[in-house]
Structures are given as structure tokens and as C-alpha cells.
Design a protein around this motif. Structure first.
Motif, PDB file in Angstrom:
ATOM      1  N   SER A   1      -8.786   1.176 -12.269  1.00 61.83           N
ATOM      2  CA  SER A   1      -7.709   0.702 -13.114  1.00 61.83           C
ATOM      3  C   SER A   1      -8.061  -0.550 -12.359  1.00 61.83           C
ATOM      4  O   SER A   1      -6.564  -1.693 -12.702  1.00 61.83           O
ATOM      5  CB  SER A   1      -6.429   1.573 -12.406  1.00 61.83           C
ATOM      6  OG  SER A   1      -6.098   0.973 -10.723  1.00 61.83           O
ATOM      7  N   LEU A   2      -7.972  -1.049 -10.941  1.00 67.25           N
ATOM      8  CA  LEU A   2      -8.594  -3.010 -11.301  1.00 67.25           C
ATOM      9  C   LEU A   2      -9.841  -3.547 -11.179  1.00 67.25           C
ATOM     10  O   LEU A   2     -10.789  -2.492 -11.124  1.00 67.25           O
ATOM     11  CB  LEU A   2      -8.069  -1.962  -9.241  1.00 67.25           C
ATOM     12  CG  LEU A   2      -6.928  -1.600  -7.852  1.00 67.25           C
ATOM     13  CD1 LEU A   2      -7.353  -1.301  -7.111  1.00 67.25           C
ATOM     14  CD2 LEU A   2      -6.274  -2.909  -8.342  1.00 67.25           C
TER      15      LEU A   2
ATOM     16  N   THR B   1      -0.716  -8.977  -4.658  1.00 63.74           N
ATOM     17  CA  THR B   1       0.068  -7.875  -4.214  1.00 63.74           C
ATOM     18  C   THR B   1       1.512  -8.790  -4.892  1.00 63.74           C
ATOM     19  O   THR B   1       1.908  -9.222  -5.301  1.00 63.74           O
ATOM     20  CB  THR B   1      -0.043  -7.907  -2.091  1.00 63.74           C
ATOM     21  OG1 THR B   1       0.696  -7.099  -2.350  1.00 63.74           O
ATOM     22  CG2 THR B   1       0.532  -9.035  -1.552  1.00 63.74           C
ATOM     23  N   LEU B   2       2.712  -7.147  -4.303  1.00 65.48           N
ATOM     24  CA  LEU B   2       3.760  -7.937  -4.899  1.00 65.48           C
ATOM     25  C   LEU B   2       4.086  -7.328  -4.144  1.00 65.48           C
ATOM     26  O   LEU B   2       4.001  -6.797  -2.880  1.00 65.48           O
ATOM     27  CB  LEU B   2       3.845  -6.133  -5.271  1.00 65.48           C
ATOM     28  CG  LEU B   2       3.622  -6.517  -7.444  1.00 65.48           C
ATOM     29  CD1 LEU B   2       3.527  -5.431  -9.004  1.00 65.48           C
ATOM     30  CD2 LEU B   2       3.312  -8.148  -7.982  1.00 65.48           C
ATOM     31  N   ASP B   3       5.935  -7.520  -3.836  1.00 65.21           N
ATOM     32  CA  ASP B   3       6.257  -7.604  -2.841  1.00 65.21           C
ATOM     33  C   ASP B   3       5.856  -8.097  -1.545  1.00 65.21           C
ATOM     34  O   ASP B   3       6.030  -6.473  -0.103  1.00 65.21           O
ATOM     35  CB  ASP B   3       6.974  -6.584  -2.428  1.00 65.21           C
ATOM     36  CG  ASP B   3       8.021  -5.847  -4.103  1.00 65.21           C
ATOM     37  OD1 ASP B   3       8.475  -6.294  -4.630  1.00 65.21           O
ATOM     38  OD2 ASP B   3       7.252  -4.319  -5.047  1.00 65.21           O
TER      39      ASP B   3
ATOM     40  N   PRO C   1      -0.412  -3.231  -9.953  1.00 67.90           N
ATOM     41  CA  PRO C   1      -0.558  -2.276 -11.435  1.00 67.90           C
ATOM     42  C   PRO C   1      -1.638  -3.649 -12.385  1.00 67.90           C
ATOM     43  O   PRO C   1      -1.559  -4.798 -12.479  1.00 67.90           O
ATOM     44  CB  PRO C   1       0.754  -2.659 -11.805  1.00 67.90           C
ATOM     45  CG  PRO C   1       1.749  -2.332 -11.038  1.00 67.90           C
ATOM     46  CD  PRO C   1       0.834  -3.705  -9.607  1.00 67.90           C
ATOM     47  N   ASN C   2      -3.187  -2.691 -12.305  1.00 61.63           N
ATOM     48  CA  ASN C   2      -4.131  -3.445 -12.975  1.00 61.63           C
ATOM     49  C   ASN C   2      -4.344  -5.370 -12.921  1.00 61.63           C
ATOM     50  O   ASN C   2      -4.995  -5.353 -13.185  1.00 61.63           O
ATOM     51  CB  ASN C   2      -3.812  -4.009 -14.307  1.00 61.63           C
ATOM     52  CG  ASN C   2      -3.120  -2.487 -15.032  1.00 61.63           C
ATOM     53  OD1 ASN C   2      -4.108  -2.214 -14.906  1.00 61.63           O
ATOM     54  ND2 ASN C   2      -1.660  -2.534 -15.469  1.00 61.63           N
ATOM     55  N   GLY C   3      -4.684  -4.875 -11.178  1.00 58.35           N
ATOM     56  CA  GLY C   3      -5.146  -6.049 -10.474  1.00 58.35           C
ATOM     57  C   GLY C   3      -6.378  -5.742  -9.679  1.00 58.35           C
ATOM     58  O   GLY C   3      -7.092  -5.696 -10.667  1.00 58.35           O
TER      59      GLY C   3
END
Length: 233
Positions: A103-104, A163-165, A140-142
Motif C-alpha cells: 500500500s506504500l 503523515t497525518l495528524d 493511506p496510500n502514502g
């Protein structure tokens, strides 16, 4: 002197507890593995037993990390220095990552034949921990970008990811023990915040610097820099 005695007591306590936990956890692991083969494949019982096994493995991992940190605190974290091809070590990590992280997107710029005088087992753990951190705090999908550069006497390794958050206190407390960041409270992040603490101790042992920075593009960059040859102190 009193503070030094208290610190030594703390180190001894953690070390003793870790040692005592090793045997029963190893026994539990063996019993779980046996039970898995005694129940029907794909049954609800097997699923529950596998879940128990995952938790036992997690406890074993925590115990090993605490033991390593206690040894570092006592200045008894041993190392066996050899001439390690860091480029090959990273290429193998990237190869494995392609297999298990579909996924990455993983990209790299690896300078060839960068040899580091280091403890291969410890350095492998250092790199693996930094990589796992990049996976856990990705999006996601990073993506993950790994870069290795060499000068005449030093090298620099960076592992970057979006990154998120983004935790507000990430840079200040990333290497604190049991730190997991604000984001870990709002989403599922494995571990107890010991991985980066171990990375820091391994880096210190190898006369390396380790940092975690946030870029203007809101990416996190883990950076390891060290002399290629270990200097006697």
C-alpha cells in the motif's frame, strides 16, 4: 550520589523484571503454537488462539526492548564491530518492504558500497525501527523515501514519509521513552513508544547523531549521520 543510587536501582529493577518475564513468555509462545495446530484450520478457536499469540509476541517484544534500554542505561550494551556494507543492508530492507508494504510507495537513492564499522545486529535494528516508525505514522496510500549519501569520512541516512495528524510535540519528545504522539490516541498505532528510544541508544553507541525533523511539506525526516570508522574514546 543518592540520585545515582536510585538510577542504578531503577536500571536493576527493569533488567531483573525483563529477565524474569522471558521464561514464562517463551513457554506461553510454545503452548500457543501447539494449540494452533490442535484445532481446526480457520475455526473460531484458531482465530482466537492466533490473537492470543500476537499479544504474547507483543509482550516478548516489549520485554526485549526494556532489557536493551536497561543495558544501555547501565553502559553495558555490548557491540561487535565489523565492516558492514550499509548499502546492501538498506537494499535488502527495501526489497523486503516491497514484498510486505504494497500500500506504500517506496523509493530510494542509495549510494553504492557505503561501508560502516558498526555492530550489524544493532544497526539492523536501528534501521528497522526507523522504517517501522515511518510505516506506522504514514498516511493511506502514502510513501517512504530512503536516501543514503557518503562523504569522504562520514555518511548520512534519511528516511522520509508524509503523515497525518502531526503531533505538535513530535520533534521535542520523539525519542522519549513511551512517547507515542498525540496521533496515537486517535488511531491504531502499534507499540509503546520504545522503538525510537532504542534507536537513540544504538546511535550513541556508534558515535552517530540521530534526529527527527518536520519539513515545510509536512513530512517527517529521520536522519542518521556518523563517521564511517569507529573512533576510540
Amino acid at each position: 550520589e543518592r540520585v545515582s543510587e536510585l538510577n542504578q536501582l531503577k536500571v536493576n529493577f527493569i533488567s531483573n523484571i525483563s529477565h524474569e518475564l522471558r521464561t514464562p513468555l517463551t513457554i506461553l509462545r510454545g503452548q500457543v503454537e501447539q494449540l494452533i495446530h490442535e484445532v481446526p484450520v480457520g475455526s473460531s478457536q484458531q482465530i482466537r488462539i492466533r490473537s492470543m499469540g500476537d499479544e504474547v509476541e507483543r509482550l516478548i517484544d516489549i520485554t526485549e526492548k526494556l532489557l536493551m534500554l536497561s543495558r544501555a542505561d547501565a553502559n553495558s550494551l555490548g557491540q561487535h564491530l565489523t565492516r558492514v556494507n550499509l548499502s546492501q543492508l538498506l537494499e535488502q530492507l527495501i526489497h523486503d518492504a516491497y514484498t510486505f508494504q504494497s500500500s506504500l510507495k517506496i523509493s530510494s537513492e542509495i549510494a553504492p558500497d557505503v561501508f560502516w564499522q558498526c555492530d550489524q545486529t544493532l544497526v539492523r535494528q536501528l534501521i528497522q525501527n526507523l522504517y517501522v516508525n515511518a510505516v506506522n505514522y504514514n498516511q493511506p496510500n502514502g510513501w517512504i523515501h530512503i536516501c543514503l549519501r557518503q562523504t569522504k569520512e562520514t555518511f548520512e541516512l534519511t528516511i522520509e514519509n508524509p503523515t497525518l495528524d502531526m503531533p505538535a510535540d513530535l520533534v521535542e519528545h520523539a525519542f522519549d521513552r513511551f512517547y507515542r504522539g498525540d496521533a496515537s490516541h486517535t488511531r491504531q498505532v502499534d507499540g509503546l513508544g520504545l522503538g525510537l528510544s532504542i534507536c537513540l541508544e544504538i546511535a550513541k553507541l556508534h558515535q552517530a547523531t540521530l534526529s527527527l525533523d518536520i519539513t515545510d511539506q509536512q513530512t517527517v525526516v529521520a536522519r542518521v549521520a556518523a563517521p564511517l570508522q569507529h573512533k576510540a574514546v
